[in-house]
Enzyme design. Structure first.
Site, PDB file in Angstrom:
ATOM      1  N   ASP A 165      35.638  46.137 110.280  1.00  0.00           N
ATOM      2  CA  ASP A 165      34.162  46.043 110.274  1.00  0.00           C
ATOM      3  C   ASP A 165      34.098  44.337 110.838  1.00  0.00           C
ATOM      4  O   ASP A 165      34.764  43.494 110.432  1.00  0.00           O
ATOM      5  CB  ASP A 165      33.719  45.718 108.698  1.00  0.00           C
ATOM      6  CG  ASP A 165      33.992  47.050 108.018  1.00  0.00           C
ATOM      7  OD1 ASP A 165      34.640  47.999 108.261  1.00  0.00           O
ATOM      8  OD2 ASP A 165      32.956  47.184 107.195  1.00  0.00           O
ATOM      9  N   LYS A 229      26.417  48.649 111.045  1.00  0.00           N
ATOM     10  CA  LYS A 229      26.418  48.240 109.708  1.00  0.00           C
ATOM     11  C   LYS A 229      25.347  46.982 109.550  1.00  0.00           C
ATOM     12  O   LYS A 229      25.440  45.887 110.294  1.00  0.00           O
ATOM     13  CB  LYS A 229      27.942  47.770 109.270  1.00  0.00           C
ATOM     14  CG  LYS A 229      28.005  47.118 107.883  1.00  0.00           C
ATOM     15  CD  LYS A 229      29.356  46.719 107.586  1.00  0.00           C
ATOM     16  CE  LYS A 229      29.667  45.959 106.405  1.00  0.00           C
ATOM     17  NZ  LYS A 229      31.037  45.677 105.925  1.00  0.00           N
ATOM     18  N   LYS A 265      26.102  51.927 107.886  1.00  0.00           N
ATOM     19  CA  LYS A 265      26.436  51.404 107.004  1.00  0.00           C
ATOM     20  C   LYS A 265      25.713  50.291 106.339  1.00  0.00           C
ATOM     21  O   LYS A 265      25.811  49.268 106.861  1.00  0.00           O
ATOM     22  CB  LYS A 265      28.038  50.993 106.922  1.00  0.00           C
ATOM     23  CG  LYS A 265      28.672  50.281 105.659  1.00  0.00           C
ATOM     24  CD  LYS A 265      30.004  49.736 105.802  1.00  0.00           C
ATOM     25  CE  LYS A 265      30.697  49.287 104.728  1.00  0.00           C
ATOM     26  NZ  LYS A 265      31.939  48.606 104.834  1.00  0.00           N
TER      27      LYS A 265
END
Length: 329
Positions: A165, A229, A265
């Site tokens: 991430d 995300k 996400k």
């Protein structure tokens, strides 16, 4: 209505082909032309649709299915300076068996930790199918030189991370240095190798406008993100139904034009089962069943799992088991 992204050239193959999108990243000027040529976001319409979808009522069997699906989509997360191997091992055990008294409870999708905790997390979830995700690239601010960011990624991958991430350089993005952001994402993607999927975090609360969130979404996807995300969970404004809906529309339209599917996400601020189910309705109504799977949709959360487990117990027994039923992370 699906968006047709602007082509920076007059040429096309089969409508809006991959090569035309690749042309968009040929230079800073072509990338700027592409991103600023995306349709502007109708903020009122976006927020109204997100709010409307949030009123859908999900009950009984459908609710039970949605709760189990949401559990399976959680990236169970600990990102604190006080994290220890013991804490991470406990979190990994909870990810594998969220409710030790009911083995029908699905495992979570992943455990998300800092790079130096990856090895402990891998040990804790070994053989379970639960992934280990690691934040990297000088999380959460992203204020570091590229070689430092790449070293962060390589350390996590070498320790066994299944997912990375990363955070974008919001300062560069807001200054209009889109190619710099693109080049960093592609470099991180390369550092992930073939074994780790890449989630690109925009920190939507710092991007100021919906138009910027749309541009960041397309920029991330053009650079090879496997997921886009919303947030780090470390700022005041994190995932919202509106910004998540906007990103869902982006991945839908990107797949329509390139054939490439990208996950989404939302992270930060999603704390209750009711919240999670609202997001699942957004997914179903915007991109459909193809994204209703933890390979393509995740929740970045910690406290969310506890509420999902309590609601699951309530559906099974007709009563809440009390505040001590689940562990507090």
């Amino acid at each position: 209505m699906p968006i047709t992204a602007p082509s920076p050239t007059a040429e096309s193959v089969g409508g809006t082909p991959t090569h035309a999108l690749a042309d968009a990243t040929a230079s800073d000027s072509t990338l700027r032309h592409f991103l600023h040529g995306l349709p502007g976001v109708d903020a009122v319409g976006l927020e109204a649709r997100a709010a409307s979808l949030g009123t859908r009522s999900i009950k009984t069997t459908a609710k039970a299915y949605a709760i189990d699906l949401a559990i399976s989509m959680v990236d169970l997360t600990t990102l604190e300076g006080a994290d220890t191997p013991g804490k991470v091992r406990a979190l990994g055990a909870k990810a594998v068996h969220p409710d030790p008294t009911d083995r029908t409870t699905p495992s979570t999708a992943a455990v998300c930790v800092y790079p130096d905790m990856v090895a402990a997390a891998k040990e804790a979830v070994a053989g379970s199918g639960v992934k280990v995700a690691s934040v990297a690239t000088a999380f959460p601010a992203g204020r570091a030189a590229l070689d430092v960011k790449l070293a962060d990624v390589r350390d996590a991958v070498a320790a066994g991370a299944d997912e990375i991430d990363m955070v974008i350089d919001r300062g560069a993005f807001l200054a209009g240095k889109y190619l710099k952001v693109y080049d960093e994402i592609t470099a991180v993607k390369e550092a992930c190798g073939t074994n780790a999927r890449l989630k690109v975090i925009f920190e939507t609360g710092e991007l100021s406008t919906y138009d910027n969130i749309r541009r960041a979404s397309w920029l991330g996807m053009l650079a090879g993100a496997d997921f886009i995300k919303t947030s780090t969970g470390k700022v005041a404004v994190n995932a919202t139904p509106a910004n998540t809906l906007l990103m869902l529309e982006a991945v839908r339209d990107f797949r329509a034009q390139t054939g490439v599917q990208v996950g989404v996400k939302p992270a930060g601020g999603i704390r209750t089962s009711k919240d999670a189910i609202k997001f699942l309705v957004l997914v179903n109504e915007t991109v459909g069943e193809d994204w209703l799977d933890n390979h393509w949709f995740r929740f970045g959360a910690s406290s969310l799992l506890n509420d999902l487990l309590m609601q699951r117990q309530k559906l099974a027994t007709g009563r809440y088991s009390g505040p001590d039923y689940v562990t507090v992370d």
